[in-house]
Design a protein around this motif. Structure first.
Motif, PDB file in Angstrom:
ATOM      1  N   GLY A 290     -16.411  10.622   7.288  1.00  0.00           N
ATOM      2  CA  GLY A 290     -16.157   9.591   8.284  1.00  0.00           C
ATOM      3  C   GLY A 290     -17.388   8.973   8.910  1.00  0.00           C
ATOM      4  N   SER A 291     -18.543   9.465   8.588  1.00  0.00           N
ATOM      5  CA  SER A 291     -19.783   8.883   9.131  1.00  0.00           C
ATOM      6  C   SER A 291     -20.267   7.826   8.153  1.00  0.00           C
ATOM      7  CB  SER A 291     -20.843   9.972   9.307  1.00  0.00           C
ATOM      8  OG  SER A 291     -20.394  10.944  10.199  1.00  0.00           O
ATOM      9  N   CYS A 292     -19.676   6.646   8.245  1.00  0.00           N
ATOM     10  CA  CYS A 292     -19.960   5.615   7.256  1.00  0.00           C
ATOM     11  C   CYS A 292     -20.616   4.390   7.884  1.00  0.00           C
ATOM     12  CB  CYS A 292     -18.671   5.162   6.579  1.00  0.00           C
ATOM     13  SG  CYS A 292     -17.831   6.478   5.683  1.00  0.00           S
ATOM     14  N   VAL A 293     -21.424   3.778   7.083  1.00  0.00           N
ATOM     15  CA  VAL A 293     -22.041   2.504   7.434  1.00  0.00           C
ATOM     16  C   VAL A 293     -21.522   1.488   6.432  1.00  0.00           C
ATOM     17  CG1 VAL A 293     -24.223   1.250   7.549  1.00  0.00           C
ATOM     18  CG2 VAL A 293     -24.099   3.586   8.385  1.00  0.00           C
ATOM     19  N   GLU A 294     -21.130   0.321   6.938  1.00  0.00           N
ATOM     20  CA  GLU A 294     -20.691  -0.766   6.067  1.00  0.00           C
ATOM     21  C   GLU A 294     -21.742  -1.867   6.098  1.00  0.00           C
ATOM     22  OE1 GLU A 294     -15.883  -0.762   6.229  1.00  0.00           O
ATOM     23  OE2 GLU A 294     -16.906  -1.669   7.921  1.00  0.00           O
ATOM     24  N   VAL A 295     -21.885  -2.530   4.970  1.00  0.00           N
ATOM     25  CA  VAL A 295     -22.878  -3.588   4.822  1.00  0.00           C
ATOM     26  C   VAL A 295     -22.187  -4.825   4.253  1.00  0.00           C
ATOM     27  CG1 VAL A 295     -25.028  -4.220   3.660  1.00  0.00           C
ATOM     28  CG2 VAL A 295     -24.665  -1.863   4.378  1.00  0.00           C
TER      29      VAL A 295
ATOM     30  N   TRP B 185     -17.338  -6.704   3.340  1.00  0.00           N
ATOM     31  CA  TRP B 185     -18.043  -5.478   3.691  1.00  0.00           C
ATOM     32  C   TRP B 185     -17.842  -4.427   2.609  1.00  0.00           C
ATOM     33  CZ3 TRP B 185     -20.908  -5.288   8.146  1.00  0.00           C
ATOM     34  CH2 TRP B 185     -20.691  -6.318   9.069  1.00  0.00           C
ATOM     35  N   HIS B 186     -18.856  -3.594   2.406  1.00  0.00           N
ATOM     36  CA  HIS B 186     -18.723  -2.447   1.509  1.00  0.00           C
ATOM     37  C   HIS B 186     -19.426  -1.265   2.147  1.00  0.00           C
ATOM     38  CE1 HIS B 186     -22.889  -2.629  -0.085  1.00  0.00           C
ATOM     39  NE2 HIS B 186     -22.746  -3.928   0.094  1.00  0.00           N
ATOM     40  N   LYS B 187     -18.926  -0.080   1.838  1.00  0.00           N
ATOM     41  CA  LYS B 187     -19.532   1.133   2.396  1.00  0.00           C
ATOM     42  C   LYS B 187     -20.849   1.423   1.697  1.00  0.00           C
ATOM     43  CE  LYS B 187     -15.501   3.518   4.075  1.00  0.00           C
ATOM     44  NZ  LYS B 187     -14.668   4.706   4.003  1.00  0.00           N
TER      45      LYS B 187
ATOM     46  N   ASP C 183     -21.208   0.274  11.976  1.00  0.00           N
ATOM     47  CA  ASP C 183     -20.685   1.632  11.945  1.00  0.00           C
ATOM     48  C   ASP C 183     -19.170   1.544  11.791  1.00  0.00           C
ATOM     49  OD1 ASP C 183     -19.777   4.219  12.513  1.00  0.00           O
ATOM     50  OD2 ASP C 183     -20.988   4.438  14.314  1.00  0.00           O
ATOM     51  N   THR C 184     -18.605   2.227  10.797  1.00  0.00           N
ATOM     52  CA  THR C 184     -17.162   2.137  10.582  1.00  0.00           C
ATOM     53  C   THR C 184     -16.366   2.730  11.743  1.00  0.00           C
ATOM     54  OG1 THR C 184     -17.148   4.208   9.324  1.00  0.00           O
ATOM     55  CG2 THR C 184     -17.323   2.166   8.069  1.00  0.00           C
ATOM     56  N   ARG C 185     -16.942   3.633  12.485  1.00  0.00           N
ATOM     57  CA  ARG C 185     -16.231   4.235  13.621  1.00  0.00           C
ATOM     58  C   ARG C 185     -16.238   3.325  14.844  1.00  0.00           C
ATOM     59  NH1 ARG C 185     -17.761  10.608  13.907  1.00  0.00           N
ATOM     60  NH2 ARG C 185     -16.862  11.175  11.896  1.00  0.00           N
ATOM     61  N   ASN C 186     -17.124   2.351  14.849  1.00  0.00           N
ATOM     62  CA  ASN C 186     -17.268   1.482  16.024  1.00  0.00           C
ATOM     63  C   ASN C 186     -17.327   0.015  15.646  1.00  0.00           C
ATOM     64  OD1 ASN C 186     -17.544   3.498  18.245  1.00  0.00           O
ATOM     65  ND2 ASN C 186     -19.225   4.179  16.951  1.00  0.00           N
ATOM     66  N   ARG C 187     -16.459  -0.416  14.750  1.00  0.00           N
ATOM     67  CA  ARG C 187     -16.460  -1.818  14.311  1.00  0.00           C
ATOM     68  C   ARG C 187     -16.365  -2.810  15.466  1.00  0.00           C
ATOM     69  NH1 ARG C 187     -12.637   0.033   9.902  1.00  0.00           N
ATOM     70  NH2 ARG C 187     -14.008   0.365   8.126  1.00  0.00           N
ATOM     71  N   PRO C 188     -15.542  -2.520  16.489  1.00  0.00           N
ATOM     72  CA  PRO C 188     -15.430  -3.486  17.588  1.00  0.00           C
ATOM     73  C   PRO C 188     -16.748  -3.724  18.345  1.00  0.00           C
ATOM     74  CG  PRO C 188     -13.596  -1.946  17.650  1.00  0.00           C
ATOM     75  CD  PRO C 188     -14.576  -1.425  16.642  1.00  0.00           C
ATOM     76  N   LEU C 189     -17.701  -2.820  18.214  1.00  0.00           N
ATOM     77  CA  LEU C 189     -18.984  -3.001  18.890  1.00  0.00           C
ATOM     78  C   LEU C 189     -19.863  -4.025  18.194  1.00  0.00           C
ATOM     79  CD1 LEU C 189     -19.865   0.687  19.840  1.00  0.00           C
ATOM     80  CD2 LEU C 189     -18.923  -1.117  21.297  1.00  0.00           C
TER      81      LEU C 189
END
Length: 64
Positions: A21-26, A11-13, A36-42
């Motif tokens: 802190g509002s990041c998306v990883e791809v 993964w990379h931002k 969403d980096t804040r909600n990885r478990p989802l």
């Protein structure tokens, strides 16, 4: 690049993620995964490489 636990994806931002802190990883490959980096478990959403390319092209051109 960010690799988490047993996750086999690299993964990379996003280069457009804010520094607040509002990041998306791809994770790019045969399929493109986005989370969403804040909600990885989802989990993540998944796109074909072609659909992801079309999306990026639209974003860069300013299409809505």
């Amino acid at each position: 690049m960010i690799e988490h636990g047993l996750d086999r994806h690299v993964w990379h931002k996003s280069s457009h993620s804010s520094g607040q802190g509002s990041c998306v990883e791809v994770a790019e490959g045969e399929r493109v995964l986005v989370r969403d980096t804040r909600n990885r478990p989802l989990g993540h959403v998944e796109y074909t490489a072609g659909a992801w390319s079309d999306f990026l092209r639209g974003v860069k051109s300013g299409a809505s």
